[in-house]
Design a protein around this motif. Structure first.
Motif, short mmCIF file in Angstrom:
data_model
loop_
_atom_site.label_atom_id
_atom_site.label_comp_id
_atom_site.label_asym_id
_atom_site.label_seq_id
_atom_site.Cartn_x
_atom_site.Cartn_y
_atom_site.Cartn_z
N LEU A 131 0.95 -1.41 0.01
CA LEU A 131 -0.02 -0.04 -0.08
C LEU A 131 0.87 1.07 -0.05
O LEU A 131 0.37 2.09 -0.75
N ALA A 132 1.86 1.27 0.75
CA ALA A 132 2.94 2.56 0.71
C ALA A 132 3.43 2.76 -0.61
O ALA A 132 3.61 3.84 -1.38
N LEU A 133 3.86 1.52 -1.27
CA LEU A 133 4.34 1.64 -2.71
C LEU A 133 3.37 2.14 -3.58
O LEU A 133 3.71 3.01 -4.33
N ASP A 225 16.65 9.25 -0.76
CA ASP A 225 17.01 10.30 -1.52
C ASP A 225 16.47 10.32 -2.92
O ASP A 225 16.46 9.30 -3.69
N GLY A 226 15.72 11.33 -3.59
CA GLY A 226 15.16 11.41 -5.00
C GLY A 226 16.24 11.10 -5.81
O GLY A 226 15.87 10.76 -7.04
N SER A 227 17.49 11.80 -5.85
CA SER A 227 18.36 11.82 -6.84
C SER A 227 18.78 10.17 -7.17
O SER A 227 19.11 9.98 -8.50
N LEU A 228 18.60 9.34 -6.34
CA LEU A 228 18.90 7.90 -6.68
C LEU A 228 17.94 7.39 -7.61
O LEU A 228 18.45 6.86 -8.63
N TYR A 229 16.82 7.72 -7.50
CA TYR A 229 15.73 7.58 -8.57
C TYR A 229 16.16 7.97 -9.93
O TYR A 229 15.72 7.77 -10.85
N ALA A 237 17.00 2.26 -16.00
CA ALA A 237 16.32 1.51 -15.00
C ALA A 237 14.81 1.55 -14.98
O ALA A 237 14.46 2.81 -15.05
N GLY A 238 14.01 0.48 -15.29
CA GLY A 238 12.57 0.81 -15.33
C GLY A 238 12.13 0.99 -13.86
O GLY A 238 12.82 0.71 -12.87
N ARG A 239 10.63 0.95 -13.77
CA ARG A 239 10.02 1.17 -12.59
C ARG A 239 10.29 0.07 -11.37
O ARG A 239 10.69 0.40 -10.26
N PHE A 240 10.28 -1.12 -11.92
CA PHE A 240 10.25 -2.28 -11.07
C PHE A 240 11.70 -2.45 -10.46
O PHE A 240 12.00 -3.05 -9.49
N ARG A 241 12.55 -2.36 -11.44
CA ARG A 241 14.09 -2.41 -10.92
C ARG A 241 14.39 -1.34 -9.86
O ARG A 241 15.14 -1.21 -9.06
N ARG A 242 13.85 0.04 -10.29
CA ARG A 242 14.24 1.10 -9.15
C ARG A 242 13.47 0.64 -7.85
O ARG A 242 14.06 1.08 -6.73
N ILE A 243 12.30 0.07 -7.85
CA ILE A 243 11.65 -0.47 -6.56
C ILE A 243 12.53 -1.48 -6.06
O ILE A 243 12.88 -1.38 -4.64
N TRP A 244 13.10 -2.45 -6.76
CA TRP A 244 13.68 -3.38 -6.02
C TRP A 244 15.19 -3.00 -5.81
O TRP A 244 15.94 -3.63 -4.75
#
Length: 342
Positions: A131-133, A225-229, A237-244
């Motif tokens: 839910l947080a994600l 840190d938002g700069s990592l994204y 990197a796609g969305r799921f790779r950034r989450i992982w």
């Protein structure tokens, strides 16, 4: 053409560094910032006295209703009778705990508690993270606020209202079974089926408290840190790779901490939730350690056995916390307290 000699401590291009002189070392030491002075406890108290005053009511409540009653656990080692003073009750040592081990009802309550606790931990714990994600990925602030309000609103409802609501929807005369009967199908005993009762309990907990647990993980997401994204997105990197590779590692300390705390309270699966459904699903299915202590001590009059059951549950929970925290230290996490310097 001859080169001018270089001063001591200089570094020539393309050559190994030359040792600096003592004078250069002293110059570097002078450029270092001075150590921050330590603030005394009195100064910190004067600075934060408003916060300390606000903590007084909560601390008094915790002391009077949680820590002072711990002293009453002494009756677990006595043959206590309500008409006698605690100091007058005969001391029996660990006899009450030996009687617990021989009590079939206690064994049934312990088995039901472990099964229900494991099911709740497996099915409930990941839901607040998910839910947080989901909330963190929403771009519209209005949509985020509305979703959060709807999700964690059930936390403020009592278990009486929650069970009544589930009865109205999933009960024998509930909405779903009424629709099934009108369409010529048989009713399904959602609320009274012992085999699916652990799943029902887990679903009730998810609906009531998952939104409240989501708040903690949202705070953990805000600290990343938002700069990592941005860097990961620039690298493709796609969305799921950034989450992982970014989101979940950033949330890992909080996840480990809450998992340890949940393991410590794994035997406290809830009292109101089960006593309200005890008659519907049967005592053999809904009997847990909390209800066992209530029916043995308060209803049955065996106060010592009830206190022994509660004390045994607390000791097991403490051991689980210490073991889980040790495992967290072995995996490189701080857990609920930091590792010692040794």
């Amino acid at each position: 053409m001859t080169q001018a000699p270089q001063p001591s401590g200089a570094i020539s291009a393309g050559h190994a560094p030359v040792a600096t002189s003592p004078a250069a070392h002293s110059a570097q030491e002078r450029t270092l910032p001075p150590p921050r002075p330590r603030t005394s406890i009195g100064a910190r108290l004067r600075k934060d006295w408003q916060m300390l005053v606000l903590m007084v009511p909560g601390a008094l409540c915790l002391l009077l209703f949680f820590y002072v009653p711990i002293l009453g656990n002494v009756i677990a080692f006595q043959d206590y009778q309500p008409y006698l003073k605690i100091t007058e009750a005969p001391f029996v040592g660990f006899q009450n705990f030996l009687d617990l081990a021989d009590d079939d009802r206690f064994g049934l309550a312990l088995r039901n508690t472990l099964v229900l606790a494991v099911v709740q931990l497996v099915l409930f714990f990941p839901v607040p993270i998910i839910l947080a994600l989901v909330v963190d990925s929403m771009m519209s602030p209005r949509l985020r606020k509305a979703f959060q309000s709807i999700i964690y609103l059930p936390h403020f409802l009592s278990w009486v209202l929650v069970i009544a609501l589930f009865q109205q929807i999933l009960g024998g005369a509930g909405l779903i079974n009424q629709l099934l009967l009108r369409n010529g199908m048989d009713a399904i005993p959602f609320m009274s089926n012992p085999s699916t009762f652990p799943l029902l309990v887990a679903f009730e907990n998810v609906w009531k408290d998952a939104g409240w647990g989501m708040i903690i993980f949202l705070a953990a997401l805000a600290s990343i840190d938002g700069s990592l994204y941005e860097s990961a997105a620039a690298d493709g990197a796609g969305r799921f790779r950034r989450i992982w590779h970014i989101t979940l590692p950033g949330m890992r300390p909080v996840i480990v901490l809450l998992l340890i705390l949940n393991l410590g309270s794994i035997l406290t699966v809830g009292f109101e939730q089960f006593i309200l459904q005890r008659d519907t699903v049967g005592a053999d299915t809904a009997e847990v350690l909390d209800t066992y202590a209530y029916y043995s001590g308060v209803i049955g009059g065996d106060w010592s056995m009830g206190a022994a059951a509660g004390l045994a549950k607390g000791v097991v929970g403490t051991i689980l916390i210490l073991v889980a925290n040790k495992v967290a230290h072995m995996l490189g996490e701080d857990g609920i307290y930091r590792r010692s310097a040794s």
